[in-house]
Scaffold this active site. Structure first.
Site, mmCIF file in Angstrom:
data_model
loop_
_atom_site.group_PDB
_atom_site.id
_atom_site.type_symbol
_atom_site.label_atom_id
_atom_site.label_comp_id
_atom_site.label_asym_id
_atom_site.label_seq_id
_atom_site.Cartn_x
_atom_site.Cartn_y
_atom_site.Cartn_z
ATOM 1 N N LYS A 258 21.071 23.432 -3.217
ATOM 2 C CA LYS A 258 20.762 22.042 -2.939
ATOM 3 C C LYS A 258 19.553 21.527 -3.728
ATOM 4 C CE LYS A 258 20.287 18.913 1.199
ATOM 5 N NZ LYS A 258 19.471 18.017 0.456
ATOM 6 N N CYS B 102 -0.497 -5.455 30.617
ATOM 7 C CA CYS B 102 -0.959 -4.683 29.470
ATOM 8 C C CYS B 102 -0.845 -5.241 28.428
ATOM 9 C CB CYS B 102 -0.082 -3.206 29.605
ATOM 10 S SG CYS B 102 -0.890 -2.259 28.316
#
Length: 729
Positions: free
Chosen positions: A144, A477
DNA sequence: TACCCTCGAGTTCA
DNA sequence: CTCGAGGGTA
């Protein structure tokens, strides 16, 4: 929480844009600040230009920024060396590459690291194809190459285009540069090549050439390339082909895309044909028929790795028989018939300086490792994810130990690996180097952003504790609100150009944008007499104008994008599309979700009847629409934007949208293949015959299902009939 | 119940 | 890219 949205600095007098001070009147400290800000801004524009292919400012503005930047450096030379961004701010981009859509997508490969995974791969293939244990399956095995994939298109034997992989479906047109690569034939040789042929392979640089290029870079005072792959990529993406020509790129052919006529019926045969056509094939390509042979070839390549003269990162196995390849097909974006057996990833050791907690859109508390910067595989890494509380404690997803149960502590020496050669991960702890005073990390039980309690919920079905600790602050929040806004403008949602994460941060912090609907009132509010955006630092008149234009352009939005943008838990890109397609309009979705809150109604069943939407997702949708504040948000938002209903997607496949049942013995394909094929064509495959069934494909020995089919008067056909209907493949 | 696959949500660095 | 978990099926 109801938020009023004052415009920033509303008590500041209106002011005109002040021209920047001449550089020679700046204090060194002021110069440093401005220099940093400019470097950031220029880098951002460069990124938008190069990566997103969407310039965020005009050329003139960009030039002005650069001029100022250079003037600062001329006046304060010490700035050049202090700011790390300096060298990254490259030359001004002049032109760009056009895009090429691949006729056949360029896919990625499934990865394996361990030998066992290779065995499983081969086993899976045998099972899928129902091949008996003693019958061999032939594979090819080849190195590869660690380069860049390229797709070369030949028509009548002549190279007509070359495209990079890009995202797999659209790549960049680098034809002019590809023509300068010696290994890439301009004209195919021989006579028997197909009229249309797309050859795919890897462009790479040898170690020697890489070293020579870097020497030249150094001599010219230019930045060095980190590794041969980067150098090859840089060389191929040169705007001036003459520069590419001066870089000795090479090319190995290993695959193909569109092809008018197959020159062979095996992988190895194809590769041989490519060789005849004039391509270079990797000499270490072999045919193997057992797992043992595959692994043996893997070891051979691994042993020779250092002597090859070019970088490789593993070995690729492919089923040789193309018939079998097409029967195996694909899983999501990778072929089932190929596997990349990777070499062990590069690792490095460094010190964990701190653990930070980030709060996600869903309130998840995400631990982040701050590392003493270290180079892994040619890239400097200073952050890495720590996943979750359990991962830090040495516990894996299914409760078993990871790292032998060793926890991760601040001060620890840790082993870092770039997973899949990209994302860094804390792999292990070097226990011997743990400082005596290192204490176990105490995962916060409160949200660092809003202080609310953070809890790990129990999964109602399995009773198991969620691996993620979440802030219960919800609306109060700020971190969650900010992340929800970022999600809202993100690429698959509203995709508002000029409103990225940075700007959301800024506009959220000063209260300009607190809720999605605020985005669409931005221009109207800005028109007031308060401090205007265009007078702020980092904003020019043009960028503000462009931003408003981008926002206007999104007042009409596709239903699926809109649903996705809402950020309903468990509803991502795909589920949003499913909902859009099933209901057609936003009102219909809203109605169904509200109705489903009533247990008497069958609306919940309608939601779960959509393939891919189960009870958890359905519940999340119902919950979302139940919330009062979401309703208010939607009312305000829908007053601002128009959600476009989706058009019924008509696929041209003759079985699209039909429900198919396969029964009896199938002779030309396995049950799994048949299913995969039908689904590929847009059909739904069911296990039993009901009045909803449209087609029954019956093989020999079909029994009760066939009778039922006759009973319900369902169309029945044999395998041949099926193939006549849908065609081969 | 055990799988296999897909999806969502998080992540890095250039 | 990876993890964990949801969805669907054998």
């Amino acid at each position: 929480m109801v938020l009023t949205v004052p415009f920033a600095d509303s008590n500041m007098p209106e002011n005109k844009p002040t021209p920047p001070k001449p550089v020679d009147q700046l204090t060194p400290a002021a110069a440093r600040l401005e220099h940093e800000a400019l470097a950031r801004e220029i880098a951002q524009h460069d990124r938008r230009y190069y990566e997103d292919d969407a310039p965020s400012v005009s050329d003139a503005e960009y030039d002005a920024l650069r001029l100022r930047y250079e003037a600062l450096e001329a006046q304060f030379p010490e700035l050049k060396s202090t700011e790390s961004l300096t060298r990254k701010v490259g030359s001004k981009p002049s032109e760009k590459f056009s895009k090429i859509r691949h006729r056949a997508p360029m896919l990625s490969l499934a990865n394996a690291f361990a030998d066992e995974e290779v065995e499983e791969f081969v086993e899976r293939i045998r099972r899928f194809l129902q091949i008996k244990a003693d019958a061999p399956v032939i594979f090819t095995a080849e190195p590869k190459i660690d380069g860049l994939s390229l797709s070369l298109r030949y028509e009548h034997g002549r190279l007509v285009s070359a495209a990079t992989r890009g995202d797999g479906s659209v790549g960049e047109d680098v034809t002019a540069n590809a023509r300068t690569v010696g290994d890439i034939p301009q004209k195919l040789t021989g006579k028997d090549f197909p009229e249309i042929l797309e050859v795919r392979g890897e462009v790479y640089l040898s170690h020697a050439d890489f070293a020579a290029i870097n020497e030249r870079q150094a001599a010219a005072g230019k930045q060095l390339f980190a590794n041969p792959r980067n150098a090859a990529a840089g060389s191929l993406r040169q705007l001036d082909p003459a520069i590419t020509a001066s870089r000795p790129l090479h090319f190995f052919a290993y695959g193909w895309g569109e092809i008018s006529e197959m020159p062979a019926d095996t992988q190895s045969g194809m590769i041989d044909a490519f060789r005849r056509f004039g391509f270079i094939i990797n000499p270490l390509t072999r045919r193997c028929s057992t797992v043992a042979e595959l692994l043996e070839h893997y070891r051979t390549i691994e042993t020779n790795r250092a002597n090859l003269g070019y970088d490789i990162d593993g070995v690729v196995y492919k089923v040789d028989d193309l018939n079998l390849q097409s029967r195996l097909g694909f899983v999501s974006r990778s072929p089932r018939w190929a596997l990349a057996h990777k070499f062990p990833a590069q690792q490095a050791t460094t010190i964990l300086d701190a653990i930070e907690i980030n709060v996600g859109r869903t309130g998840s508390l995400n631990p982040l490792a701050r590392l003493r910067p270290i180079t892994v595989g040619g890239v400097v890494v200073s952050n890495a994810t720590l996943h979750n509380e359990d991962y830090i404690r040495g516990i894996g997803g299914n409760g078993e130990k990871i790292r032998n149960g060793v926890d991760i502590r601040v001060g620890d020496t840790v082993i870092i690996q770039r997973a899949g050669d990209v994302i860094p991960k804390v792999l292990d702890v070097v226990l011997e180097k743990r400082p005596a005073d290192a204490k176990p990390y105490l995962f916060p039980s409160n949200c660092p952003a809003c202080g609310s309690h953070a809890v790990r919920e129990q999964n109602p079905r399995t009773g198991k504790e969620d691996s993620v600790r979440r802030c219960t602050g919800g609306l109060i929040c700020p971190a969650q609100a900010r992340e929800r806004l970022k999600h809202f403008v993100s690429r698959n949602a509203f995709d508002i150009e000029g409103l990225g994460e940075q700007r959301i941060e800024e506009l959220y912090a000063d209260g300009t944008i607190r809720r999605p609907q605020d985005i669409f009132t931005l221009e109207a509010r800005n028109a007031g007499k308060l401090q205007r955006l265009e007078n702020r630092e980092g904003w020019g008149a043009t960028s503000v104008k462009n931003l408003f234009a981008a926002i206007e352009a999104r007042r009409n939005i596709a239903l699926n994008r809109f649903v996705y943008a809402l950020g309903i838990p468990h509803v991502g890109d795909t589920s949003a599309k499913l909902l859009a397609r099933h209901f057609g309009t936003f009102e219909a979705i809203q109605e169904a979700a509200k109705a489903a809150a009533d247990p008497e109604s069958d609306a919940h069943a309608e939601l779960t009847s959509i393939g891919g939407i189960g009870s958890v997702v359905a519940d999340a949708i119902v919950e979302f629409f139940k919330e009062q504040h979401n309703e208010e948000m939607l009312d305000a938002l829908l007053a601002q934007v128009h959600v476009e209903p989706v058009e019924a997607t008509v696929s041209d496949s003759p079985v699209a949208g039909k429900t198919v049942v396969f029964t009896g013995a199938l002779e030309q394909m396995t049950r799994e293949e048949a299913k995969a094929m039908a689904e590929r064509l847009g059909a739904k495959v069911a296990g039993s015959v009901s009045k909803k069934t449209d087609i029954v494909v019956a093989g020999p020995g079909a029994g009760s299902k066939l009778n039922k089919a006759k009973e319900f008067d369902v169309q029945v056909m044999d395998e041949d009939g099926w193939f006549v209907l849908v065609g081969r493949n």
